[in-house]
Enzyme design. Structure first.
Site, mmCIF file in Angstrom:
data_model
loop_
_atom_site.group_PDB
_atom_site.id
_atom_site.type_symbol
_atom_site.label_atom_id
_atom_site.label_comp_id
_atom_site.label_asym_id
_atom_site.label_seq_id
_atom_site.Cartn_x
_atom_site.Cartn_y
_atom_site.Cartn_z
ATOM 1 N N HIS A 188 0.829 -1.207 0.000
ATOM 2 C CA HIS A 188 0.000 0.000 0.000
ATOM 3 C C HIS A 188 0.861 1.254 0.000
ATOM 4 O O HIS A 188 0.498 2.270 -0.582
ATOM 5 C CB HIS A 188 -0.974 -0.022 1.182
ATOM 6 C CG HIS A 188 -2.114 -0.960 0.945
ATOM 7 N ND1 HIS A 188 -2.165 -2.213 1.472
ATOM 8 C CD2 HIS A 188 -3.213 -0.827 0.171
ATOM 9 C CE1 HIS A 188 -3.266 -2.816 1.050
ATOM 10 N NE2 HIS A 188 -3.926 -2.000 0.267
ATOM 11 N N ARG A 247 -10.472 3.897 -1.325
ATOM 12 C CA ARG A 247 -9.986 3.104 -0.177
ATOM 13 C C ARG A 247 -10.278 3.916 1.095
ATOM 14 O O ARG A 247 -9.497 4.777 1.467
ATOM 15 C CB ARG A 247 -8.483 2.867 -0.285
ATOM 16 C CG ARG A 247 -8.042 1.948 -1.412
ATOM 17 C CD ARG A 247 -6.524 1.784 -1.387
ATOM 18 N NE ARG A 247 -6.066 0.682 -2.215
ATOM 19 C CZ ARG A 247 -5.582 0.808 -3.450
ATOM 20 N NH1 ARG A 247 -5.495 2.002 -4.005
ATOM 21 N NH2 ARG A 247 -5.165 -0.246 -4.115
ATOM 22 N N ARG A 263 -15.401 1.693 -1.238
ATOM 23 C CA ARG A 263 -15.114 0.378 -0.663
ATOM 24 C C ARG A 263 -15.211 0.472 0.855
ATOM 25 O O ARG A 263 -14.677 1.398 1.454
ATOM 26 C CB ARG A 263 -13.720 -0.101 -1.073
ATOM 27 C CG ARG A 263 -13.427 -1.502 -0.553
ATOM 28 C CD ARG A 263 -12.122 -2.029 -1.052
ATOM 29 N NE ARG A 263 -10.996 -1.370 -0.407
ATOM 30 C CZ ARG A 263 -9.725 -1.642 -0.686
ATOM 31 N NH1 ARG A 263 -9.446 -2.527 -1.632
ATOM 32 N NH2 ARG A 263 -8.744 -1.036 -0.055
ATOM 33 N N GLU A 279 -10.468 -10.863 -4.863
ATOM 34 C CA GLU A 279 -9.045 -10.719 -4.564
ATOM 35 C C GLU A 279 -8.515 -11.869 -3.718
ATOM 36 O O GLU A 279 -7.359 -11.882 -3.322
ATOM 37 C CB GLU A 279 -8.777 -9.371 -3.872
ATOM 38 C CG GLU A 279 -9.600 -9.086 -2.647
ATOM 39 C CD GLU A 279 -9.327 -7.707 -2.048
ATOM 40 O OE1 GLU A 279 -8.324 -7.063 -2.400
ATOM 41 O OE2 GLU A 279 -10.122 -7.279 -1.185
ATOM 42 N N ASN A 312 -3.808 -6.920 -6.677
ATOM 43 C CA ASN A 312 -2.708 -6.815 -5.708
ATOM 44 C C ASN A 312 -2.799 -7.943 -4.689
ATOM 45 O O ASN A 312 -1.818 -8.617 -4.390
ATOM 46 C CB ASN A 312 -2.748 -5.468 -4.981
ATOM 47 C CG ASN A 312 -2.904 -4.317 -5.940
ATOM 48 O OD1 ASN A 312 -2.512 -4.423 -7.090
ATOM 49 N ND2 ASN A 312 -3.495 -3.225 -5.490
ATOM 50 N N ASP A 313 -4.000 -8.147 -4.172
ATOM 51 C CA ASP A 313 -4.166 -9.238 -3.214
ATOM 52 C C ASP A 313 -4.365 -10.570 -3.912
ATOM 53 O O ASP A 313 -3.921 -11.600 -3.406
ATOM 54 C CB ASP A 313 -5.353 -8.946 -2.284
ATOM 55 C CG ASP A 313 -4.938 -8.003 -1.176
ATOM 56 O OD1 ASP A 313 -3.880 -8.252 -0.561
ATOM 57 O OD2 ASP A 313 -5.633 -7.005 -0.935
ATOM 58 N N ARG A 335 2.893 -9.229 -0.342
ATOM 59 C CA ARG A 335 3.058 -8.142 -1.317
ATOM 60 C C ARG A 335 3.948 -7.021 -0.802
ATOM 61 O O ARG A 335 4.368 -6.164 -1.572
ATOM 62 C CB ARG A 335 1.679 -7.585 -1.733
ATOM 63 C CG ARG A 335 0.922 -6.973 -0.602
ATOM 64 C CD ARG A 335 -0.529 -6.726 -0.985
ATOM 65 N NE ARG A 335 -0.760 -5.369 -1.413
ATOM 66 C CZ ARG A 335 -1.965 -4.820 -1.582
ATOM 67 N NH1 ARG A 335 -3.050 -5.551 -1.391
ATOM 68 N NH2 ARG A 335 -2.098 -3.597 -1.966
ATOM 69 N N CYS A 357 -9.711 -3.087 -10.259
ATOM 70 C CA CYS A 357 -9.131 -1.915 -9.609
ATOM 71 C C CYS A 357 -7.742 -2.207 -9.044
ATOM 72 O O CYS A 357 -7.118 -1.345 -8.443
ATOM 73 C CB CYS A 357 -10.053 -1.379 -8.514
ATOM 74 S SG CYS A 357 -10.380 -2.574 -7.218
HETATM 75 C C1 PEP Z 1 -6.180 -5.103 -4.584
HETATM 76 O O1 PEP Z 1 -5.958 -5.919 -3.689
HETATM 77 O O2 PEP Z 1 -5.861 -5.290 -5.772
HETATM 78 C C2 PEP Z 1 -6.841 -3.830 -4.273
HETATM 79 C C3 PEP Z 1 -7.225 -3.008 -5.213
HETATM 80 O O3 PEP Z 1 -7.000 -3.505 -2.966
HETATM 81 P P1 PEP Z 1 -5.816 -3.007 -2.016
HETATM 82 O O4 PEP Z 1 -4.611 -2.709 -2.877
HETATM 83 O O5 PEP Z 1 -6.320 -1.818 -1.302
HETATM 84 O O6 PEP Z 1 -5.600 -4.172 -1.110
HETATM 85 MG MG MG Z 2 -6.892 -5.691 -1.779
#
Ligand code: PEP
Ligand code: MG
Length: 529
Positions: free
Chosen positions: A135, A242, A278, A377, A400-401, A411, A448
């Site tokens: 993040h 977020r 979200r 995710e 990302n997750d 990550r 996203c």
């Molecule tokens: C993701 O996990 O891809 C996502 C958009 O949420 P975050 O990066 O806030 O975990």
């Molecule tokens: Mg996520």
């Protein structure tokens, strides 16, 4: 691979000498033994004992006639500062207090700390821990701050007042550069900014492929102020807000009215465009600051996001009430994070029913029919997407997750960052499964995750049939440009071939041979390392 280059040999030798002197002092009987003695005799804690011993030594050195010996007093103070930092577990700098233009060098920066960075002061940052998909990395990109994360030894090598170049694109930090290196870095920066400006000028053109398919490009935001950047860059709405950042860096929970005002301020900037809010994705690497902190060995696999909200229903209901009230002012979509099974969606919908009833009872104005969607995710959600699709109005894929949980790679851990690759066949197959399930159930599917911010992947996402992408605000013009140069039919054919390949390298080679022109002038590749 992230690297540190020192172009100032004399300086590095000098700093080695200083550090060696500090190490000697650290072990010196004057500090070490006397501190232990004080703790044992007076039964006080280590921080207090160190301060007592050092205060005595400091006045002793200050009273000396010899210049050299007097200077050793300041060395003792430096060593003490480092000891105290370790003992108290605190960092020396409070980011929001920085009052001059700096490049920030830290062991680690939390997402909450990064979100407090003042853009006019912090010109770049470097951390020893972390990865670009954490993040913290995502916020750095939203704020357009050059950053190199996971450098491992920047904090010990870079000293105050060193001149440093932070090349976020190449993942390189240069300490005390030669004049020629500085000139080249300035040219690179000017060139980058010129290209970025050229893309931004065309950011407001429609996001339509050559053969006429619409692929709207929205923006991801963490703070309400960023909504303006999304509009400026030509975004078609907010694909991901977020909301957890309003809960971080404080010792209590925000009230319903505070949340309501915050959401309203975002929605009112773009009342005609979709704003996807979200619900709280707290914990994981975004832990709360107050007493409710959980003690978990694996926070990313623990009480994060919807799991936390379904446990703390009072916190969840306060946020839902604020969202439903603010939704009156525009086109809000509600997005649920980290869903891993359909039961969580059903349980959440029951809670939403209660919230709607309570708002009715209170006679407050609110929007009743909001679209409800889930983040895809977690691999289990992608695999049971057909069940989940029957309960919701849309999917939004969080790569990302999804990559973190599919590949079992943290990550935020620089040592396993090499495993982060959206073109991994397992990841692509989960995205395809979720997309096909959504379409079979007549709901749209968005993305996203950061995969949507990288033009190399735009043909893949178009070919897989994604209905909308949401990118980091700075990437919006680049992705819109990519969409305009693509042909959806050609992208679909390429994806058919891609799904038969077995490695990321083969897939990337195919993309480069089919769509290479798209990436020649690309601004965004830089962060992929
Ligand atoms: C993701 O996990 O891809 C996502 C958009 O949420 P975050 O990066 O806030 O975990
Ligand atoms: Mg996520």
């Amino acid at each position: 691979m992230r690297r540190i280059i020192s172009e100032d040999k004399a300086n590095s030798r000098e700093s080695v000498h200083i550090l060696e002197a500090h190490l000697v002092l650290l072990k010196d009987k004057m500090i070490y033994n006397r501190t232990i003695e004080v703790i044992e005799k007076d039964l006080i804690n280590a921080e207090w004992a160190v301060m007592r011993v050092v205060t005595g030594l400091k006045s002793m050195f200050e009273g000396m006639d010899d210049d050299y010996l007097r200077d050793r007093g300041s060395d003792i103070l430096h060593v003490t500062e480092r000891i105290m930092t370790h003992l108290t577990g605190s960092d020396v700098v409070n980011i929001s207090d920085i009052d001059k233009r700096v490049i920030l060098v830290a062991r680690d920066l939390s997402p909450a700390e990064t979100s407090q960075i003042q853009l006019e002061r912090v010109m770049g940052f470097v951390t020893d821990f972390g990865a670009s998909t954490s993040h913290t990395g995502i916020i750095a990109r939203s704020l357009e701050i050059p950053a190199v994360l996971g450098l491992e030894n920047g904090y010990s090598q870079i000293k105050n007042n060193d001149i440093i170049i932070v090349d976020g694109g190449a993942g390189v930090v240069v300490i005390n550069p030669k004049e020629q290196t500085l000139i080249e870095a300035e040219e690179l920066k000017a060139n980058y900014e010129a290209r970025r400006a050229a893309y931004t000028r065309r950011g407001h053109l429609p996001s339509k492929t050559k053969d006429g398919c619409d692929l709207p490009i929205m923006g991801n935001i963490e703070l309400p102020e960023e909504v303006v950047a999304v509009l400026d860059k030509g975004g078609d709405g907010i694909g991901l807000y977020r909301t957890e950042f309003q809960y971080l860096s404080r010792r209590d929970f925000p009230s319903e009215d505070e949340l309501f005002e915050n959401y309203k301020s975002v929605i009112e900037v773009m009342p005609e465009k979709p704003v996807t809010i979200r619900t709280l994705d707290i914990n994981g690497d975004k832990a709360l600051n107050h007493i409710n902190v959980l003690d978990e060995a694996n926070p990313a696999l623990g009480m994060r996001a919807i799991r936390y909200c379904l446990e703390k229903t009072d916190v969840f209901k306060t946020q839902l009430r604020a969202i439903y009230r603010a939704a009156k002012f525009g086109r809000v979509r509600l997005l649920l994070p980290m869903i891993s099974r359909v039961q969580e969606v059903i349980e959440t919908k029951t809670i939403i029913g209660e919230v709607v009833n309570s708002l009715k009872k209170d006679g407050l104005p609110f929007q009743k029919d909001i679209q409800i969607g889930v983040m895809i995710e977690v691999p289990s959600a992608a695999l049971t997407a057909d069940q989940i699709a029957k309960q919701v109005d849309f999917f939004s894929i969080g790569t990302n997750d999804l990559i973190q949980y599919t590949m079992a790679m943290d990550r935020g851990n620089q040592h396993v960052a090499y495993l982060y690759n959206p073109l991994n066949p397992a990841v692509l197959s989960l995205i395809k499964n979720a997309t096909d399930a959504a379409h079979k159930n007549n709901i749209p599917v968005f993305m996203c995750g950061e995969m949507a911010s990288e033009p190399l992947y735009t043909p893949v996402l178009l070919g897989l049939g994604l209905d909308e992408l949401s990118a980091n605000p700075q990437a919006i013009p680049v992705i819109k440009n990519a969409v305009r140069t693509l042909d959806a039919k050609q992208a679909r054919l390429a994806v058919e071939q891609i799904m038969t390949l077995t490695s990321e390298q083969e897939i990337e080679a195919l993309l480069l041979s089919n769509f290479g022109d798209l990436f020649n002038n690309n601004l965004n590749r830089s962060w992929r390392r």
